[in-house]
Design an enzyme around this catalytic site. Sequence first.
Site, mmCIF file in Angstrom:
data_model
loop_
_atom_site.group_PDB
_atom_site.id
_atom_site.type_symbol
_atom_site.label_atom_id
_atom_site.label_comp_id
_atom_site.label_asym_id
_atom_site.label_seq_id
_atom_site.Cartn_x
_atom_site.Cartn_y
_atom_site.Cartn_z
ATOM 1 N N ARG A 103 12.873 4.551 -0.573
ATOM 2 C CA ARG A 103 11.416 4.617 -1.015
ATOM 3 C C ARG A 103 11.311 5.300 -2.337
ATOM 4 O O ARG A 103 11.729 6.610 -2.046
ATOM 5 C CB ARG A 103 10.626 5.150 0.047
ATOM 6 C CG ARG A 103 9.150 5.454 -0.369
ATOM 7 C CD ARG A 103 8.452 5.994 0.650
ATOM 8 N NE ARG A 103 8.071 4.571 1.427
ATOM 9 C CZ ARG A 103 6.844 4.408 2.222
ATOM 10 N NH1 ARG A 103 6.290 5.719 2.442
ATOM 11 N NH2 ARG A 103 6.686 3.435 2.865
ATOM 12 N N CYS A 264 -2.199 -1.858 5.243
ATOM 13 C CA CYS A 264 -0.538 -1.489 5.292
ATOM 14 C C CYS A 264 -0.503 0.131 5.904
ATOM 15 O O CYS A 264 0.258 0.080 6.752
ATOM 16 C CB CYS A 264 0.174 -1.454 3.946
ATOM 17 S SG CYS A 264 -0.453 -0.509 2.845
HETATM 18 N N1 CP Z 1 2.848 1.277 5.486
HETATM 19 C C1 CP Z 1 3.829 1.865 5.317
HETATM 20 O O1 CP Z 1 4.652 1.933 4.443
HETATM 21 O O2 CP Z 1 3.542 3.364 5.873
HETATM 22 P P1 CP Z 1 4.354 4.814 5.514
HETATM 23 O O3 CP Z 1 4.040 5.258 4.066
HETATM 24 O O4 CP Z 1 3.874 5.782 6.407
HETATM 25 O O5 CP Z 1 5.730 4.516 5.696
HETATM 26 N N1 NVA Z 2 -0.059 1.452 -2.023
HETATM 27 C C1 NVA Z 2 0.284 2.685 -1.183
HETATM 28 C C2 NVA Z 2 1.017 2.076 -0.090
HETATM 29 C C3 NVA Z 2 1.404 2.937 1.092
HETATM 30 C C4 NVA Z 2 2.411 2.313 2.433
HETATM 31 C C5 NVA Z 2 1.264 3.637 -1.833
HETATM 32 O O1 NVA Z 2 2.250 3.182 -2.611
HETATM 33 O O2 NVA Z 2 1.088 4.608 -1.651
#
Ligand code: CP
Ligand code: NVA
Length: 306
Positions: A103, A264
């Site tokens: 991430r 999400c």
């Molecule tokens: N939707 C999602 O990716 O949640 P987190 O940021 O908590 O992992």
């Molecule tokens: N668009 C949001 C999604 C979080 C799961 C972000 O990038 O923070």
Amino acid sequence: MQKDFVSIADLTTDEIDKVFNLTAHLKKEVKEGKEHHLLKNKTLAMIFEKPSLRTRVTFETGMVQLGGHAIYLSPTDIQLGKRESIPDVAKNLSRWVDCIMARTFAHNTVVELSENATVPVINALSDREHPCQILADFFTILEHKGKLNGLKIAYIGDSNNVCNSIILFSSIYGLNLKVASPKGYEPDPPILETADKIKNRTFELTVFNESVSAVDDADVIYTDIWASMGQEDEREKRVKTFKDFQVNDRLVSKAKKDVIVMHCLPAHRGEEITDEVIDGPHSVVLDEAENRLHTEKALLVKLLKK
Ligand code: CP
Ligand code: NVA
């Protein structure tokens, strides 16, 4: 199947269908108490430059349920690109683990990891895309609607990473998508160009600067936070700019009677979505969250057991 899952567009519709079929199988059997140690003794390294609840817990739980193991690497652990270069991290991890999940802020960081790792790399959210989320979301739509083709999907709010992946998925699958964003926050031209290149002939995308037209006759309404991780400084300004793009009872009443509402998560209740809607009868947000686990397990099996 390609080595990596960096973009939702890395999968063909046929591969997505296979992931969904395996997801349905694994989901049913895990609920019946059957064990599938398909990834016995396999290890997943999980690199996080940003916070997470769902992604961390579902990947880690998924690996354990599949007989494997996951290692959480926090932003302070490896300091990608600072303590050590991205290629060096990718090459080292490839000597020890069977898969890398990341991430990141810059999308290019996941791309660089994938180019330098000899093991599969999974994008667990970058500033450009959130493909794992979108796999879970469209599996959830399939569970609730029994089909994807012919549905009208409305995305309301910021044309962010989640929206980008919805656009690309809809393009590959040939779906009817309407995006409503304030002026200046519409989908990025490079995403639209990619969507156009890979599109199935039935793909239709319309972009609006107001939300009511987008939800007209919609089967699915999707929204996400107005300021994504990394945009915290813009939050105050965005709350003002996006105020007419809230998913509330009034907006939901303009869609089909059996519309499902998706997010999400995490949500900023009272901003992009009201309590009434997120906790109401149309909401499927917890199904989406649960399906992160099942779709990611299927994805891991498909990537690691070739
Ligand atoms: N939707 C999602 O990716 O949640 P987190 O940021 O908590 O992992
Ligand atoms: N668009 C949001 C999604 C979080 C799961 C972000 O990038 O923070």
